[in-house]
Design a protein around this motif. Structure first.
Motif, PDB file in Angstrom:
ATOM      1  N   HIS A  20     -24.695   8.821 -19.193  1.00 42.28           N
ATOM      2  CA  HIS A  20     -23.910   8.739 -17.971  1.00 42.28           C
ATOM      3  C   HIS A  20     -22.451   8.452 -18.323  1.00 42.28           C
ATOM      4  N   PRO A  21     -21.529   9.248 -17.806  1.00 45.71           N
ATOM      5  CA  PRO A  21     -20.111   9.019 -18.100  1.00 45.71           C
ATOM      6  C   PRO A  21     -19.585   7.829 -17.298  1.00 45.71           C
ATOM      7  N   MET A  22     -19.576   6.653 -17.894  1.00 43.57           N
ATOM      8  CA  MET A  22     -19.234   5.429 -17.172  1.00 43.57           C
ATOM      9  C   MET A  22     -17.823   5.444 -16.594  1.00 43.57           C
ATOM     10  N   GLN A  23     -16.866   6.022 -17.294  1.00 39.23           N
ATOM     11  CA  GLN A  23     -15.509   6.062 -16.763  1.00 39.23           C
ATOM     12  C   GLN A  23     -15.457   6.932 -15.506  1.00 39.23           C
ATOM     13  N   ALA A  24     -16.113   8.078 -15.519  1.00 42.44           N
ATOM     14  CA  ALA A  24     -16.129   8.953 -14.344  1.00 42.44           C
ATOM     15  C   ALA A  24     -16.842   8.285 -13.178  1.00 42.44           C
ATOM     16  N   ILE A  25     -17.931   7.575 -13.462  1.00 41.93           N
ATOM     17  CA  ILE A  25     -18.655   6.862 -12.403  1.00 41.93           C
ATOM     18  C   ILE A  25     -17.755   5.799 -11.784  1.00 41.93           C
ATOM     19  N   ALA A  26     -17.046   5.054 -12.608  1.00 39.65           N
ATOM     20  CA  ALA A  26     -16.148   4.012 -12.101  1.00 39.65           C
ATOM     21  C   ALA A  26     -15.031   4.617 -11.268  1.00 39.65           C
ATOM     22  N   GLN A  27     -14.426   5.694 -11.746  1.00 41.54           N
ATOM     23  CA  GLN A  27     -13.339   6.341 -11.013  1.00 41.54           C
ATOM     24  C   GLN A  27     -13.817   6.883  -9.670  1.00 41.54           C
ATOM     25  N   GLU A  28     -14.953   7.538  -9.662  1.00 43.90           N
ATOM     26  CA  GLU A  28     -15.492   8.091  -8.415  1.00 43.90           C
ATOM     27  C   GLU A  28     -15.881   6.987  -7.437  1.00 43.90           C
ATOM     28  N   THR A  29     -16.404   5.885  -7.961  1.00 42.21           N
ATOM     29  CA  THR A  29     -16.769   4.756  -7.101  1.00 42.21           C
ATOM     30  C   THR A  29     -15.541   4.200  -6.394  1.00 42.21           C
ATOM     31  N   ILE A  30     -14.478   3.981  -7.147  1.00 44.03           N
ATOM     32  CA  ILE A  30     -13.256   3.443  -6.553  1.00 44.03           C
ATOM     33  C   ILE A  30     -12.657   4.436  -5.559  1.00 44.03           C
ATOM     34  N   ALA A  31     -12.589   5.711  -5.924  1.00 43.18           N
ATOM     35  CA  ALA A  31     -12.044   6.729  -5.023  1.00 43.18           C
ATOM     36  C   ALA A  31     -12.862   6.814  -3.732  1.00 43.18           C
ATOM     37  N   THR A  32     -14.172   6.722  -3.842  1.00 41.90           N
ATOM     38  CA  THR A  32     -15.041   6.789  -2.662  1.00 41.90           C
ATOM     39  C   THR A  32     -14.869   5.556  -1.788  1.00 41.90           C
ATOM     40  N   MET A  33     -14.703   4.409  -2.401  1.00 39.66           N
ATOM     41  CA  MET A  33     -14.461   3.186  -1.626  1.00 39.66           C
ATOM     42  C   MET A  33     -13.147   3.279  -0.853  1.00 39.66           C
ATOM     43  N   ILE A  34     -12.130   3.849  -1.477  1.00 39.58           N
ATOM     44  CA  ILE A  34     -10.837   4.023  -0.801  1.00 39.58           C
ATOM     45  C   ILE A  34     -10.973   4.996   0.367  1.00 39.58           C
ATOM     46  N   LYS A  35     -11.684   6.119   0.142  1.00 46.38           N
ATOM     47  CA  LYS A  35     -11.903   7.086   1.226  1.00 46.38           C
ATOM     48  C   LYS A  35     -12.661   6.447   2.385  1.00 46.38           C
ATOM     49  N   ALA A  36     -13.686   5.670   2.061  1.00 51.81           N
ATOM     50  CA  ALA A  36     -14.490   5.018   3.104  1.00 51.81           C
ATOM     51  C   ALA A  36     -13.647   4.023   3.893  1.00 51.81           C
ATOM     52  N   ARG A  37     -12.810   3.299   3.211  1.00 52.77           N
ATOM     53  CA  ARG A  37     -11.942   2.312   3.877  1.00 52.77           C
ATOM     54  C   ARG A  37     -10.955   3.009   4.815  1.00 52.77           C
ATOM     55  N   LYS A  38     -10.357   4.096   4.346  1.00 55.72           N
ATOM     56  CA  LYS A  38      -9.415   4.852   5.168  1.00 55.72           C
ATOM     57  C   LYS A  38     -10.095   5.503   6.371  1.00 55.72           C
ATOM     58  N   ALA A  39     -11.323   5.954   6.191  1.00 55.37           N
ATOM     59  CA  ALA A  39     -12.050   6.628   7.273  1.00 55.37           C
ATOM     60  C   ALA A  39     -12.488   5.654   8.352  1.00 55.37           C
ATOM     61  N   GLY A  40     -12.663   4.394   7.995  1.00 62.67           N
ATOM     62  CA  GLY A  40     -13.075   3.389   8.964  1.00 62.67           C
ATOM     63  C   GLY A  40     -14.560   3.443   9.265  1.00 62.67           C
ATOM     64  N   PRO A  41     -14.986   2.628  10.252  1.00 61.77           N
ATOM     65  CA  PRO A  41     -16.411   2.511  10.553  1.00 61.77           C
ATOM     66  C   PRO A  41     -17.053   3.818  11.018  1.00 61.77           C
ATOM     67  N   GLY A  42     -16.276   4.702  11.612  1.00 63.64           N
ATOM     68  CA  GLY A  42     -16.845   5.958  12.111  1.00 63.64           C
ATOM     69  C   GLY A  42     -16.760   7.092  11.108  1.00 63.64           C
ATOM     70  N   GLY A  43     -16.394   6.787   9.879  1.00 59.60           N
ATOM     71  CA  GLY A  43     -16.189   7.817   8.866  1.00 59.60           C
ATOM     72  C   GLY A  43     -17.450   8.453   8.323  1.00 59.60           C
TER      73      GLY A  43
END
Length: 60
Positions: A20-43
């Protein structure tokens, strides 16, 4: 893949390794968390596919 893992594949101790590419997993996790935060509860749900590599004695 680590040297010990590679050796274990070559000597037959292991028959397959899933890497498993740990760096890619970490980067995607952070990017997804940012997207989820920006989208809000209805995202809605956020889904991400992260690739992995399979190693066998034949391909090391």
């Amino acid at each position: 893949m680590f040297d010990a893992t590679r050796s274990a594949l070559i000597d037959g101790t292991l028959s397959m390794v899933i890497s498993h590419p740990m760096q890619a997993i970490a980067q995607e996790t952070i990017a997804t968390m940012i997207k989820a935060r920006k989208a809000g509860p209805g995202g809605g749900a956020q889904r991400v596919a992260v690739s992995f590599e399979l190693y066998t004695p034949e391909n090391v």
